[in-house]
Design a protein around this motif. Structure first.
Motif, PDB file in Angstrom:
ATOM      1  N   LYS A   1      32.684 -48.292  23.763  1.00 39.67           N
ATOM      2  CA  LYS A   1      33.678 -47.234  23.797  1.00 39.67           C
ATOM      3  C   LYS A   1      33.042 -45.987  23.203  1.00 39.67           C
ATOM      4  CE  LYS A   1      38.318 -45.786  22.481  1.00 39.67           C
ATOM      5  NZ  LYS A   1      39.610 -46.139  21.832  1.00 39.67           N
ATOM      6  N   LEU A   2      33.027 -44.907  23.978  1.00 43.77           N
ATOM      7  CA  LEU A   2      32.321 -43.690  23.597  1.00 43.77           C
ATOM      8  C   LEU A   2      33.293 -42.529  23.467  1.00 43.77           C
ATOM      9  CD1 LEU A   2      29.382 -43.924  26.171  1.00 43.77           C
ATOM     10  CD2 LEU A   2      29.444 -44.865  23.858  1.00 43.77           C
TER      11      LEU A   2
ATOM     12  N   LEU B   1      28.571 -40.097  34.523  1.00 47.05           N
ATOM     13  CA  LEU B   1      27.369 -40.932  34.513  1.00 47.05           C
ATOM     14  C   LEU B   1      27.553 -42.121  33.571  1.00 47.05           C
ATOM     15  CD1 LEU B   1      23.694 -39.826  34.451  1.00 47.05           C
ATOM     16  CD2 LEU B   1      24.493 -41.339  32.642  1.00 47.05           C
ATOM     17  N   LEU B   2      28.108 -41.870  32.391  1.00 52.38           N
ATOM     18  CA  LEU B   2      28.309 -42.957  31.422  1.00 52.38           C
ATOM     19  C   LEU B   2      29.369 -43.938  31.912  1.00 52.38           C
ATOM     20  CD1 LEU B   2      28.185 -40.909  28.099  1.00 52.38           C
ATOM     21  CD2 LEU B   2      26.390 -42.380  29.042  1.00 52.38           C
TER      22      LEU B   2
ATOM     23  N   ARG C   1      27.966 -46.300  34.345  1.00 49.29           N
ATOM     24  CA  ARG C   1      27.111 -47.318  33.728  1.00 49.29           C
ATOM     25  C   ARG C   1      27.933 -48.338  32.953  1.00 49.29           C
ATOM     26  NH1 ARG C   1      21.545 -44.030  33.067  1.00 49.29           N
ATOM     27  NH2 ARG C   1      20.815 -45.752  31.783  1.00 49.29           N
ATOM     28  N   GLY C   2      29.259 -48.268  33.087  1.00 51.34           N
ATOM     29  CA  GLY C   2      30.114 -49.307  32.523  1.00 51.34           C
ATOM     30  C   GLY C   2      30.710 -49.009  31.172  1.00 51.34           C
ATOM     31  N   HIS C   3      30.492 -47.807  30.639  1.00 51.40           N
ATOM     32  CA  HIS C   3      31.041 -47.483  29.327  1.00 51.40           C
ATOM     33  C   HIS C   3      32.475 -46.967  29.446  1.00 51.40           C
ATOM     34  CE1 HIS C   3      27.112 -48.066  27.556  1.00 51.40           C
ATOM     35  NE2 HIS C   3      26.586 -47.249  28.457  1.00 51.40           N
ATOM     36  N   ASP C   4      33.236 -47.186  28.395  1.00 48.85           N
ATOM     37  CA  ASP C   4      34.610 -46.695  28.292  1.00 48.85           C
ATOM     38  C   ASP C   4      34.548 -45.345  27.582  1.00 48.85           C
ATOM     39  OD1 ASP C   4      37.307 -46.268  27.922  1.00 48.85           O
ATOM     40  OD2 ASP C   4      37.575 -47.881  26.466  1.00 48.85           O
TER      41      ASP C   4
ATOM     42  N   CYS D   1      21.308 -35.870  30.531  1.00 50.25           N
ATOM     43  CA  CYS D   1      22.312 -36.938  30.599  1.00 50.25           C
ATOM     44  C   CYS D   1      21.652 -38.308  30.579  1.00 50.25           C
ATOM     45  CB  CYS D   1      23.156 -36.775  31.856  1.00 50.25           C
ATOM     46  SG  CYS D   1      24.195 -35.296  31.895  1.00 50.25           S
ATOM     47  N   GLU D   2      20.561 -38.444  31.313  1.00 50.20           N
ATOM     48  CA  GLU D   2      19.843 -39.723  31.345  1.00 50.20           C
ATOM     49  C   GLU D   2      19.284 -40.067  29.970  1.00 50.20           C
ATOM     50  OE1 GLU D   2      18.243 -43.254  32.871  1.00 50.20           O
ATOM     51  OE2 GLU D   2      19.732 -41.882  33.723  1.00 50.20           O
TER      52      GLU D   2
END
Length: 345
Positions: A2-3, A19-20, A23-26, A218-219
């Protein structure tokens, strides 16, 4: 994870959050909304979706905002040197003190990682011919750059077994973003070339600047978040790649190559003495998953194609939401924010 991503509606943030999420992040975004007036173009490939966003000034963040958060990506500051110099004391209040307070709140709330977007501008004026590394002495020349150095120092001191800050010294960003910025060098020169057909430099263009594409920033952030904690704990990384160290006159030529009918001229040596070349070896050695996919020529071509597609004209290029200082002055002049940049309504 969780971000919490601060500055999510900005030039970088509007690209980073999708982008995040991909990649599967909340992701939960936070932004005060100063630049919401500016949306240059739409592109579902770049921005396929947007996270839930809390409208809040970072000076007003509370511990409850950080409940359950695994990592903070902090980008919400007054961006760039002209805006910082416009009101240095206010800049220190937001960019330094509020950023350190956010890190303290995050640590106390049990947030384990804190990624701070710093800047290669902390190197200021480099002595000697060798590229600057993360161990090189800092020589910030502006309020904006001094704040970056102070946040690195003070948030770095908070590092512990349960709190891992990481500092990304980004080179000067470039590239297309819906929340466009025309007050950074390559974007600015491409906009000038597209709308006037001439690049008239007011200086001789000899200072050195490292560049990095906004998507490569971002990467880098994603790679830091996904790296083992011991690989990034308390670390500083220059973000970019060695081939993208340019003199400003070379950047102008890169742009002119994309706009072959564009005339380029240079002036005398300017008053801006910031000049530095940077080594990006460390991030590529320590984070092998990170690779820069862009260079200045490819980025200039991307901007050319976007500007052509949307029919960018001189009025669009000069529009206030795409230049940080213009937009902040407008919000103040129209009474939408007070002298401390808090919203009045």
């Amino acid at each position: 994870m969780k971000l919490l991503v601060t500055g999510v509606e900005g030039y970088i943030g509007c690209l980073l959050a999708p982008l995040l999420q991909a990649r599967g992040h909340d992701v939960v975004g936070m932004d005060t909304g100063y630049y919401r007036d500016g949306w240059l173009f739409s592109d579902r490939a770049l921005v396929p979706g947007f996270p839930r966003t809390v409208n809040r000034d970072i000076r007003e963040i509370e511990a409850a905002d950080l409940h359950g958060v695994d990592a903070v990506v902090h980008m919400a500051e007054l961006s760039n040197d002209p805006l910082g110099e416009n009101d240095p004391e206010l800049t220190f209040g937001i960019n330094h003190r509020a950023s350190v307070r956010l890190a303290q709140l995050a640590r106390d709330a049990g947030v384990r990682r804190f990624v701070y977007t710093s800047s290669c501008s902390v190197y200021g004026v480099a002595d000697g011919a060798e590229p600057m590394t993360e161990r090189s002495p800092l020589n910030p020349q502006t309020a904006y750059a001094r704040c970056k150095a102070l946040v690195e120092r003070d948030v770095g001191a908070l590092a512990s077994g349960t709190f891992s800050p990481t500092f990304l010294r980004n080179a000067t960003a470039y590239g297309a973003s819906p929340r466009m910025r025309f007050d950074i060098v390559l974007n600015n020169l491409c906009g000038i070339a597209a709308t006037s057909g001439r690049i008239v430099m007011t200086s001789d263009g000899t200072p050195w600047r490292p560049l990095v594409h906004v998507l490569d920033i971002c990467e880098a952030i994603a790679c830091v978040l996904e790296a083992p904690a011991d690989a990034v704990h308390g670390e500083v990384f220059n973000v970019g790649h060695d081939a993208d160290n340019y003199q400003v006159r070379e950047i102008a030529q890169v742009v002119a190559n994309v706009y072959p009918a564009c005339e380029v001229s240079f002036g005398p040596a300017g008053g801006d003495n910031r000049s530095y070349r940077v080594s990006f070896a460390k991030i590529h050695e320590r984070l092998p998953a990170f690779r820069c996919a862009w260079d200045a020529a490819k980025g200039a071509r991307q901007l050319h194609d976007v500007f052509e597609r949307i029919g960018l004209d001189a009025d669009g290029f000069a529009a206030r939401p795409f230049t940080r200082l213009k937009q902040i002055k407008y919000l103040r002049t129209t009474g939408q924010v007070d002298e401390r940049l808090f919203w009045r309504y």
